[in-house]
Design an enzyme around this catalytic site. Sequence first.
Site, PDB file in Angstrom:
ATOM      1  N   LYS A 270      86.693  67.495   3.717  1.00  0.00           N
ATOM      2  CA  LYS A 270      86.014  68.447   2.838  1.00  0.00           C
ATOM      3  C   LYS A 270      84.998  67.721   1.970  1.00  0.00           C
ATOM      4  O   LYS A 270      85.236  66.587   1.545  1.00  0.00           O
ATOM      5  CB  LYS A 270      87.033  69.134   1.922  1.00  0.00           C
ATOM      6  CG  LYS A 270      87.869  70.201   2.598  1.00  0.00           C
ATOM      7  CD  LYS A 270      88.749  70.923   1.578  1.00  0.00           C
ATOM      8  CE  LYS A 270      89.669  71.913   2.255  1.00  0.00           C
ATOM      9  NZ  LYS A 270      88.965  73.055   2.860  1.00  0.00           N
ATOM     10  N   ARG A 344      96.853  77.402   9.515  1.00  0.00           N
ATOM     11  CA  ARG A 344      97.336  78.242  10.623  1.00  0.00           C
ATOM     12  C   ARG A 344      98.190  77.437  11.589  1.00  0.00           C
ATOM     13  O   ARG A 344      99.065  77.985  12.251  1.00  0.00           O
ATOM     14  CB  ARG A 344      96.133  78.893  11.320  1.00  0.00           C
ATOM     15  CG  ARG A 344      95.162  77.925  11.924  1.00  0.00           C
ATOM     16  CD  ARG A 344      93.805  78.552  12.231  1.00  0.00           C
ATOM     17  NE  ARG A 344      92.984  78.725  11.039  1.00  0.00           N
ATOM     18  CZ  ARG A 344      91.771  79.261  11.037  1.00  0.00           C
ATOM     19  NH1 ARG A 344      91.236  79.707  12.158  1.00  0.00           N
ATOM     20  NH2 ARG A 344      91.087  79.371   9.914  1.00  0.00           N
TER      21      ARG A 344
HETATM   22  N1  BES Z   1      92.894  75.458   2.281  1.00  0.00           N
HETATM   23  C1  BES Z   1      91.712  75.913   2.872  1.00  0.00           C
HETATM   24  C2  BES Z   1      91.272  77.295   2.385  1.00  0.00           C
HETATM   25  C3  BES Z   1      90.948  77.441   0.930  1.00  0.00           C
HETATM   26  C4  BES Z   1      89.632  77.540   0.505  1.00  0.00           C
HETATM   27  C5  BES Z   1      91.943  77.568  -0.018  1.00  0.00           C
HETATM   28  C6  BES Z   1      89.335  77.715  -0.822  1.00  0.00           C
HETATM   29  C7  BES Z   1      91.648  77.741  -1.362  1.00  0.00           C
HETATM   30  C8  BES Z   1      90.347  77.833  -1.763  1.00  0.00           C
HETATM   31  C9  BES Z   1      91.887  75.996   4.394  1.00  0.00           C
HETATM   32  O1  BES Z   1      92.769  75.076   4.949  1.00  0.00           O
HETATM   33  C10 BES Z   1      90.563  75.677   5.007  1.00  0.00           C
HETATM   34  O2  BES Z   1      90.108  74.585   4.861  1.00  0.00           O
HETATM   35  N2  BES Z   1      89.985  76.668   5.686  1.00  0.00           N
HETATM   36  C11 BES Z   1      88.732  76.501   6.331  1.00  0.00           C
HETATM   37  C12 BES Z   1      88.834  77.076   7.719  1.00  0.00           C
HETATM   38  C13 BES Z   1      87.671  76.720   8.622  1.00  0.00           C
HETATM   39  C14 BES Z   1      87.649  75.234   8.923  1.00  0.00           C
HETATM   40  C15 BES Z   1      87.813  77.503   9.909  1.00  0.00           C
HETATM   41  C16 BES Z   1      87.685  77.237   5.512  1.00  0.00           C
HETATM   42  O3  BES Z   1      87.997  78.279   4.928  1.00  0.00           O
HETATM   43  O4  BES Z   1      86.587  76.745   5.414  1.00  0.00           O
HETATM   44 MN    MN Z   2      91.860  73.207   5.354  1.00  0.00          MN
END
Ligand code: BES
Ligand code: MN
Length: 493
Positions: A270, A344
Amino acid sequence: MLQLSTIDPFKSKLNMLVLPVAEEIPLFNDRKISAVLKKVEAFKEFKGAKDDQITYYDPQNLKTQRLLLLGLGKTSDIDLERLRSMGGRAVKKGIELGLTEVALLIPSAKKLNFNQEDIITAIGEGARLANHQFSKYKKPTHPALKRVKLILNTTTRTARFRSLVSRINTICEGTLQARDWINTTSNDKTPAAFARDIKRIAQKSGLKVDVYDERWLKNKKFGAMLAVAQGSESRPRLVVLRHPVRGAGKKAVALIGKGVTFDAGGINLKPTGSIETMKCDMSGAAAVAATLITAARLNLKIPLVGVIPMVENMPSGTATRPGDIVKSYSGKTVEIGNTDAEGRLILIDAMAWAIRTFSPEITIDMATLTGACVVALGENIAGLFTPDDTLADSLVDAGKQTHERCWRMPLPDDYKELLKSDMADLSNISASRWGGAITAALFLSEFVKNTRWAHIDIAGPAFLKKGNTYGEAGATGFGVRLIYRLLETIKGI
Ligand code: BES
Ligand code: MN
Ligand code: ZN
């Protein structure tokens, strides 16, 4: 902490008495109060409008040192959330003044459009939730109040209301427990440490607890979950909490909570701006554990199981790579198109295992699953996904009642196309940039068989940058009051 009090508020010595005021009609038929309101009116500084607030010192005829007047606006605009917020404002003011106790006058149901239980619940919740500070790493400037007295101006049926107040207290303490877990930083919250802490508290509350380690997970072939875990020095855990109920039949409600103790994204690391708050990625886990603990403490008559997969998602030389294909617990293979879509992966193994092991009547998962859900619904509303209309309605209703709001989202069959992989049964990411919360939910739906199931994406409301009337900045504890309310209303399953 919360107490129902039958004291005469005008004859007892108090540090602060809190008086809710509506804009156009008196909420309390009392001569002394009317006299005070008349005086305040003359100053034209306080009209009882929403968010209006004034402190009146040493009011004549009343024995309280301070009378805090809190505006609620027009009676027709007063909803339960406004009352909840009022309870929070009262407590925050008391804390700010360094008091140990405040007493709140509860309006009678005759004056508002709600029944007395709902009024007491809303005000009590706001007050209890506001009376807590996260103090693990720094001492709060002012300590929390020792007591909040709720004063009911009716003497009838106090026994029933007394047990209600005690129940509100316990449910809110569940929410506050979830907040504390979520606010705890990831260096103090490895899966092992988080599991240990849940176990300690859950056992004390009377739950049956099992904590499974990596060897067990390998043995059971939790391939998707283990792929996420393999990049971290901290080893994964699966926590299973059980709240059995004698004579209630065998089928339970299963609650599954995403427990990513830190989500760095893995090899798909990230960027700055997205990574800083990722200690909150176990908010679903915290809500599930706290809900079960609450159910045990209150002797809820519905059997429950909580299944909580815990991992840390880190980039390293041992981390799973984009393009890797893994075999999930269900037997289906998954291509990991993006290591940051890890939630997921741990959920499908936990859910498939929970469904096979416990054959639950209903399965509900809570997860900070997608940023896309926050884009869709903002920071204050959770995304609700379920093919089950009855369950959807019950959850939306519970959300309205608790103000832990859920908005039902679609699960369109044709979008499943987007999750196809050339080499595996499924891909963990969508082929499209758009509708990410939906495709994530559809991915989960592939692993729930025929059980009644709902998925709640709490990525928005789990963790807030700014505090509000009954919460500090950071974790909200979203989900505990919501699910507890649901369980109380679906007693007949
Ligand atoms: N933990 C994150 C989602 C999240 C985003 C939680 C903001 C709390 C606040 C999740 O694991 C994630 O990284 N999701 C990705 C999915 C994508 C790679 C398909 C996302 O939402 O960008
Ligand atoms: Mn994630
Ligand atoms: Zn995540």
